[in-house]
Design a protein around this motif. Structure first.
Motif, mmCIF file in Angstrom:
data_model
loop_
_atom_site.group_PDB
_atom_site.id
_atom_site.type_symbol
_atom_site.label_atom_id
_atom_site.label_comp_id
_atom_site.label_asym_id
_atom_site.label_seq_id
_atom_site.Cartn_x
_atom_site.Cartn_y
_atom_site.Cartn_z
ATOM 1 N N ILE A 3 0.359 3.593 1.894
ATOM 2 C CA ILE A 3 0.428 2.046 1.364
ATOM 3 C C ILE A 3 -0.814 1.448 1.694
ATOM 4 N N ILE A 56 8.196 0.058 3.235
ATOM 5 C CA ILE A 56 7.851 -1.241 2.615
ATOM 6 C C ILE A 56 8.038 -2.596 3.669
ATOM 7 N N LEU A 74 0.505 -5.284 -1.448
ATOM 8 C CA LEU A 74 0.565 -3.773 -1.281
ATOM 9 C C LEU A 74 0.384 -2.934 -2.550
ATOM 10 N N LEU A 76 1.081 0.904 -3.539
ATOM 11 C CA LEU A 76 1.840 2.204 -3.171
ATOM 12 C C LEU A 76 1.039 3.423 -3.935
#
Length: 90
Positions: A3, A56, A74, A76
């Motif tokens: 992340i 998350i 964020l 991923l």
């Protein structure tokens, strides 16, 4: 999974404090960080045993705890998905 946390505005706390808090989470390790003219970032490796949604949620929880969730998103690594997890507000 990784992340990557991107901050597009100035952080209200020292980035090292965020790194320490994220490293304290089970299965999380900050493996990189950087800063430039467009902002700063933290790169977090998450153990495969941590469910994606939980990972998350944990990251967002830490950012909100340190009031560092505005002007951030964020990314991923497993999907390339970009998540704007900032709380709305002034």
């Amino acid at each position: 999974m990784y992340i990557d946390i991107y901050f597009t505005s100035e952080l209200p706390v020292d980035r090292d404090d965020l790194e320490d808090a994220l490293n304290e989470l089970d299965g999380f390790e900050v493996v990189g960080a950087g800063a430039g003219v467009s902002g700063s970032n933290l790169d977090v490796e998450v153990d495969d045993s941590v469910p994606r949604a939980e990972a998350i949620e944990s990251v967002v929880m830490v950012l909100r705890q340190y009031k560092s969730d505005r002007g951030m998103y964020l990314r991923l690594s497993d999907t390339g998905e970009r998540i704007n997890a900032a709380q709305p507000g002034p």
